[in-house]
Scaffold this motif. Structure first.
Motif, PDB file in Angstrom:
ATOM      1  N   ALA A  28       1.242  -1.468  -0.317  1.00 29.13           N
ATOM      2  CA  ALA A  28       0.122   0.067   0.249  1.00 29.13           C
ATOM      3  C   ALA A  28       1.090   1.271  -0.026  1.00 29.13           C
ATOM      4  O   ALA A  28       2.156   1.276   0.582  1.00 29.13           O
ATOM      5  CB  ALA A  28      -1.108  -0.200   1.106  1.00 29.13           C
ATOM      6  N   SER A  30      -0.083   5.883   0.224  1.00 35.91           N
ATOM      7  CA  SER A  30      -0.594   6.833   0.793  1.00 35.91           C
ATOM      8  C   SER A  30       0.157   7.542  -0.235  1.00 35.91           C
ATOM      9  O   SER A  30       0.569   8.071  -1.430  1.00 35.91           O
ATOM     10  CB  SER A  30       0.434   7.775   2.389  1.00 35.91           C
ATOM     11  OG  SER A  30       1.059   7.801   1.914  1.00 35.91           O
ATOM     12  N   VAL A  46      -3.930   3.260   9.351  1.00 32.45           N
ATOM     13  CA  VAL A  46      -4.116   1.468   8.444  1.00 32.45           C
ATOM     14  C   VAL A  46      -4.160   1.297   9.188  1.00 32.45           C
ATOM     15  O   VAL A  46      -4.726  -0.757   9.666  1.00 32.45           O
ATOM     16  CB  VAL A  46      -2.791   2.109   7.505  1.00 32.45           C
ATOM     17  CG1 VAL A  46      -2.921   0.661   7.020  1.00 32.45           C
ATOM     18  CG2 VAL A  46      -3.128   2.427   6.840  1.00 32.45           C
ATOM     19  N   ARG A  47      -2.756   1.794  11.163  1.00 30.13           N
ATOM     20  CA  ARG A  47      -2.241  -0.176  11.528  1.00 30.13           C
ATOM     21  C   ARG A  47      -3.841  -0.378  11.911  1.00 30.13           C
ATOM     22  O   ARG A  47      -4.668  -1.217  12.841  1.00 30.13           O
ATOM     23  CB  ARG A  47      -1.990  -0.062  12.582  1.00 30.13           C
ATOM     24  CG  ARG A  47      -0.631  -0.109  11.951  1.00 30.13           C
ATOM     25  CD  ARG A  47       0.574   0.509  13.198  1.00 30.13           C
ATOM     26  NE  ARG A  47       1.872  -0.391  12.394  1.00 30.13           N
ATOM     27  CZ  ARG A  47       3.094   0.328  13.328  1.00 30.13           C
ATOM     28  NH1 ARG A  47       2.848   1.484  14.306  1.00 30.13           N
ATOM     29  NH2 ARG A  47       3.682   0.009  12.878  1.00 30.13           N
ATOM     30  N   THR A  48      -4.944   0.609  12.439  1.00 33.26           N
ATOM     31  CA  THR A  48      -6.144   0.702  13.864  1.00 33.26           C
ATOM     32  C   THR A  48      -7.032  -0.490  12.318  1.00 33.26           C
ATOM     33  O   THR A  48      -7.949  -0.946  12.906  1.00 33.26           O
ATOM     34  CB  THR A  48      -6.487   1.753  13.928  1.00 33.26           C
ATOM     35  OG1 THR A  48      -5.791   1.889  15.063  1.00 33.26           O
ATOM     36  CG2 THR A  48      -7.670   1.932  14.238  1.00 33.26           C
ATOM     37  N   ARG A  49      -7.338   0.331  11.168  1.00 34.22           N
ATOM     38  CA  ARG A  49      -8.544   0.203  10.157  1.00 34.22           C
ATOM     39  C   ARG A  49      -8.455  -0.990   9.865  1.00 34.22           C
ATOM     40  O   ARG A  49      -9.457  -2.370   9.392  1.00 34.22           O
ATOM     41  CB  ARG A  49      -8.503   1.182   9.293  1.00 34.22           C
ATOM     42  CG  ARG A  49      -9.697   2.031   9.895  1.00 34.22           C
ATOM     43  CD  ARG A  49      -9.482   3.470   8.678  1.00 34.22           C
ATOM     44  NE  ARG A  49     -10.641   4.728   9.855  1.00 34.22           N
ATOM     45  CZ  ARG A  49      -9.677   5.354  10.804  1.00 34.22           C
ATOM     46  NH1 ARG A  49      -8.687   5.092  11.047  1.00 34.22           N
ATOM     47  NH2 ARG A  49     -10.472   6.110  11.419  1.00 34.22           N
ATOM     48  N   ALA A  50      -7.214  -1.348   9.563  1.00 29.40           N
ATOM     49  CA  ALA A  50      -7.027  -2.593   8.723  1.00 29.40           C
ATOM     50  C   ALA A  50      -7.549  -4.308   9.620  1.00 29.40           C
ATOM     51  O   ALA A  50      -6.986  -4.633   9.082  1.00 29.40           O
ATOM     52  CB  ALA A  50      -5.203  -2.719   8.187  1.00 29.40           C
ATOM     53  N   ALA A  51      -6.837  -3.906  11.024  1.00 31.07           N
ATOM     54  CA  ALA A  51      -7.390  -5.017  11.773  1.00 31.07           C
ATOM     55  C   ALA A  51      -8.757  -5.143  11.627  1.00 31.07           C
ATOM     56  O   ALA A  51      -9.207  -6.614  12.138  1.00 31.07           O
ATOM     57  CB  ALA A  51      -6.562  -4.509  13.005  1.00 31.07           C
ATOM     58  N   ALA A  53     -11.245  -4.651   9.275  1.00 29.63           N
ATOM     59  CA  ALA A  53     -11.480  -3.967   7.865  1.00 29.63           C
ATOM     60  C   ALA A  53     -12.185  -5.053   7.307  1.00 29.63           C
ATOM     61  O   ALA A  53     -11.898  -6.456   7.886  1.00 29.63           O
ATOM     62  CB  ALA A  53      -9.863  -3.907   7.281  1.00 29.63           C
TER      63      ALA A  53
END
Length: 60
Positions: A28, A30, A46-51, A53
């Motif tokens: 990915a 940015s 990204v770290r928070t949302r990917a976990a 998603a």
């Protein structure tokens, strides 16, 4: 081995990050951010949302 987030500065002076796999393939990338702090915030997002998603499969 885990992936890595890499920071760089583009020709216009914006800070960008990319997520690379252990074999250095880009997973990915940015958009440009105005500061390093903003890039770090983007990485945190990204770290928070990917976990958590969901997968939306639009492939045919």
């Amino acid at each position: 081995m885990a992936g890595t987030f890499e920071l760089s500065t583009d020709a216009s002076g914006e800070v960008r990050f990319r997520l690379a796999s252990s074999d250095r393939r880009v997973i990915a990338a940015s958009q440009g951010r105005t500061t390093r702090a903003a890039a770090h915030d983007g990485i945190g997002s990204v770290r928070t949302r990917a976990a958590v998603a969901e997968l939306v499969d639009r492939a045919e």
